[in-house]
Design a protein around this motif. Structure first.
Motif, PDB file in Angstrom:
ATOM      1  N   GLU A 172       0.816  -1.210   0.000  1.00 17.02           N
ATOM      2  CA  GLU A 172       0.000   0.000   0.000  1.00 17.02           C
ATOM      3  C   GLU A 172       0.852   1.265   0.000  1.00 17.02           C
ATOM      4  O   GLU A 172       0.357   2.355   0.260  1.00 17.02           O
ATOM      5  CB  GLU A 172      -0.916   0.003   1.242  1.00 17.02           C
ATOM      6  N   GLN A 173       2.146   1.111  -0.298  1.00 17.55           N
ATOM      7  CA  GLN A 173       3.045   2.252  -0.235  1.00 17.55           C
ATOM      8  C   GLN A 173       3.559   2.658  -1.611  1.00 17.55           C
ATOM      9  O   GLN A 173       3.913   1.802  -2.435  1.00 17.55           O
ATOM     10  CB  GLN A 173       4.251   1.943   0.653  1.00 17.55           C
ATOM     11  N   ASN A 174       3.605   3.973  -1.839  1.00 12.44           N
ATOM     12  CA  ASN A 174       4.319   4.528  -2.983  1.00 12.44           C
ATOM     13  C   ASN A 174       5.731   4.867  -2.510  1.00 12.44           C
ATOM     14  O   ASN A 174       5.895   5.542  -1.484  1.00 12.44           O
ATOM     15  CB  ASN A 174       3.631   5.801  -3.492  1.00 12.44           C
ATOM     16  N   ILE A 175       6.730   4.419  -3.244  1.00 14.00           N
ATOM     17  CA  ILE A 175       8.123   4.642  -2.834  1.00 14.00           C
ATOM     18  C   ILE A 175       8.853   5.376  -3.950  1.00 14.00           C
ATOM     19  O   ILE A 175       8.956   4.877  -5.073  1.00 14.00           O
ATOM     20  CB  ILE A 175       8.842   3.311  -2.520  1.00 14.00           C
ATOM     21  N   ILE A 176       9.333   6.576  -3.633  1.00  7.28           N
ATOM     22  CA  ILE A 176      10.112   7.364  -4.594  1.00  7.28           C
ATOM     23  C   ILE A 176      11.539   7.477  -4.054  1.00  7.28           C
ATOM     24  O   ILE A 176      11.745   7.877  -2.900  1.00  7.28           O
ATOM     25  CB  ILE A 176       9.526   8.778  -4.798  1.00  7.28           C
ATOM     26  N   THR A 177      12.514   7.131  -4.880  1.00  7.56           N
ATOM     27  CA  THR A 177      13.913   7.162  -4.466  1.00  7.56           C
ATOM     28  C   THR A 177      14.640   8.312  -5.146  1.00  7.56           C
ATOM     29  O   THR A 177      14.541   8.482  -6.365  1.00  7.56           O
ATOM     30  CB  THR A 177      14.621   5.837  -4.799  1.00  7.56           C
ATOM     31  N   ILE A 178      15.360   9.095  -4.354  1.00  2.25           N
ATOM     32  CA  ILE A 178      16.198  10.175  -4.867  1.00  2.25           C
ATOM     33  C   ILE A 178      17.658   9.786  -4.634  1.00  2.25           C
ATOM     34  O   ILE A 178      18.068   9.591  -3.483  1.00  2.25           O
ATOM     35  CB  ILE A 178      15.915  11.517  -4.170  1.00  2.25           C
ATOM     36  N   ARG A 179      18.414   9.658  -5.710  1.00  2.00           N
ATOM     37  CA  ARG A 179      19.850   9.384  -5.551  1.00  2.00           C
ATOM     38  C   ARG A 179      20.564  10.715  -5.371  1.00  2.00           C
ATOM     39  O   ARG A 179      20.622  11.534  -6.279  1.00  2.00           O
ATOM     40  CB  ARG A 179      20.409   8.643  -6.763  1.00  2.00           C
TER      41      ARG A 179
END
Length: 542
Positions: free
Chosen positions: A122-129
């Motif tokens: 149920e999670q949206n995961i956005i990754t910033i390098r």
């Protein structure tokens, strides 16, 4: 005590709401500073983080959790938001200049390689390098490895023949083979996904499609000229004793049909596969690229109806690009092994390497003047203002060596120096960063013809045509190195030979970035002139 734990594990969580965004951003800034992130990286990260958090909150996900993580020199921030599926960075592919979000999306386009999205439960995961291996450090290590490789190659002549041969043919060759096999394994999917996703992004209003068509036409023209220039330079400079004195064992040359007309006809017939799996199974790059080209065009035509498919293809590109990036960390080792082996086999390779370097630099210079000529002919403008003002913008792309990273600076330069509207400059520069690799295409042709001379693989007119067409197709979204690997099989050249030119690629890439950036600027000038948005008074003021 808690602060010590943070430092030891290099990991911390932050809860971000509308009211705490500013406060938490300041804490994250302090943590990134403590982790030795550069000021520019911190500024960019905070802009991305705040924009993503605001978008998630507008979508109904009022609480965003940020997790900061550092491992082996890489710093990442993951943003978690509960609720329905929502990808806040998907809008970076929307080119509609009439949208209120257009300018705000610029930062996403500029740093899209640093962003990724996934959904878990149920999670949206956005990754910033935030921080990876420094390009400057990679170039330094590669250059140092090249020097050490040359020294090692000469030193191997002092060893007993059996020992030196074992090192060259077993140890060093194994390093080369492992790297090249993995590289080619990644090349095919990257080429397929890159071309498809780049073309699929061309959706939006009719005005955007019209402008995008002009930009695309410019890049097709400039890349075609660059390919022809590559053939001319290679045939001009890779002749005589400078090359003939350095030859590898002759290889079986590709089958050549005497009747060139019949061969050209076969090329046209063979370019259409009988099914979607044939290009992959047979390793036919031209067929694979044609399928990719057609799918990309169809996805562009369908627009938002195939957003899920676009996301799938984009994720595929990101997966293989990450793997390629990890593989490139071994570049210094491969550069050392390659040069040590080549110098041991024939010290004349140093002369060939310098000649290759000089030819590519000459090609970049000629391309810059070709852009001036295109402005004169198609833009009906004096190229002198473009030439003089562009000289002041050489150092930025050379230092950064990433056109996405300098996209905002390029837009600002075109706006201030040529009076091009910001939204139009952003649109054209974004397309250029994705599709304009004219200098890389020229370099690939030079590389292929050089390597073919070294291994006595004959390139006839029909094969040259296939190489040119494939290079042009690969210019839609691929980089020069992927393009080179894809073309080698067409020319009948063993992949291992590319390690000869790999060592200087990180250096030459900076010169190619400068040249391609100047091509982007030239495209902006010509398209703005045709759209009557160019401030000619400002353009001519110098």
């Amino acid at each position: 005590m808690a602060e010590t734990t943070v430092r030891e594990h290099k990991e911390q969580f932050f809860t971000i709401t509308k009211d705490t965004l500013g406060q938490q951003s300041e804490k994250i800034k302090n943590e990134l500073t403590a982790m030795k992130a550069r000021k520019r990286e911190i500024t960019t990260t905070l802009l991305l983080l705040e924009e993503i958090a605001v978008r998630c909150q507008k979508n109904g996900n009022h609480i965003v959790t940020a997790k900061m993580h550092q491992f082996l020199g890489t710093i990442q921030i993951q943003l978690f938001s509960q609720g329905k599926s929502y990808n806040p960075i998907a809008e970076n592919s929307i080119w509609d200049a009439d949208s209120e979000e257009y300018i705000r999306n610029t930062i996403f386009r500029a740093y899209k390689e640093n962003l990724s999205y996934t959904r878990l439960g149920e999670q949206n995961i956005i990754t910033i390098r935030v921080h990876g291996i420094s390009e400057h450090r990679t170039m330094f290590y590669t250059f140092l490895s090249m020097v050490l490789g040359i020294v090692a190659g000469f030193f191997m002549h002092l060893l007993p023949d059996n020992a030196a041969s074992y090192i060259a043919d077993t140890v060093l060759s194994t390093v080369q083979t492992l790297f090249m096999n993995t590289l080619f394994l990644l090349t095919v999917p990257i080429a397929f996904f890159s071309v498809t996703t780049s073309l699929a992004d061309f959706s939006g209003s009719s005005r955007i499609k019209n402008t995008g068509g002009k930009v695309l036409l410019f890049f097709v023209l400039s890349t075609s000229i660059a390919i022809i220039l590559g053939f001319f330079l290679a045939h001009t400079f890779f002749q005589g004793n400078s090359i003939d004195s350095v030859r590898f064992s002759p290889l079986s040359a590709p089958n050549v049909i005497a009747d060139d007309a019949a061969h050209f006809e076969n090329i046209l017939i063979d370019i259409i596969p009988i099914n979607l799996f044939q290009p992959v199974l047979n390793g036919n790059m031209m067929q694979l690229l044609l399928v990719s080209f057609l799918i990309g065009c169809a996805m562009s035509y369908l627009g938002s109806k195939v957003d899920l498919t676009k996301e799938l293809f984009d994720n595929g590109k990101q997966i293989f690009s990450v793997l390629m990036g990890k593989l490139m960390t071994f570049m210094p080792l491969v550069a050392f092994a390659s040069l040590a082996k080549f110098i041991y086999k024939d010290a004349g390779m140093i002369r060939v390497l310098f000649l290759y370097f000089a030819v590519v630099l000459l090609g970049c210079i000629i391309l810059f003047f070709i852009y001036n000529l295109i402005i004169l002919i198609f833009g009906r403008l004096s190229p002198i203002p473009y030439m003089k003002k562009s000289f002041h913008y050489f150092l930025v792309p050379f230092a950064v060596s990433d056109r996405y990273a300098i996209l905002s600076q390029t837009v600002d330069f075109c706006k201030k120096k040529f009076g091009i509207p910001a939204h139009e400059a952003t649109f054209i520069a974004s397309i250029g960063a994705a599709l304009n690799i004219a200098a890389d295409s020229m370099c690939v042709i030079v590389q292929v013809l050089l390597l073919s001379r070294l291994c006595s693989a004959e390139i006839d007119k029909a094969i040259a045509l296939k190489i040119g067409i494939t290079t042009l197709l690969l210019s839609f979204g691929s980089n020069g190195f992927v393009c080179l690997m894809a073309i080698l099989s067409i020319a009948g050249i063993p992949f291992s030979l590319t390690t000869l030119v790999i060592g200087v690629e990180s250096i030459l890439d900076r010169f190619r970035t400068v040249t391609n950036t100047q091509g982007d600027i030239a495209a902006e000038i010509i398209v703005a002139k045709s759209e009557k948005t160019l401030d000619e008074a400002l353009y001519n003021a110098y």
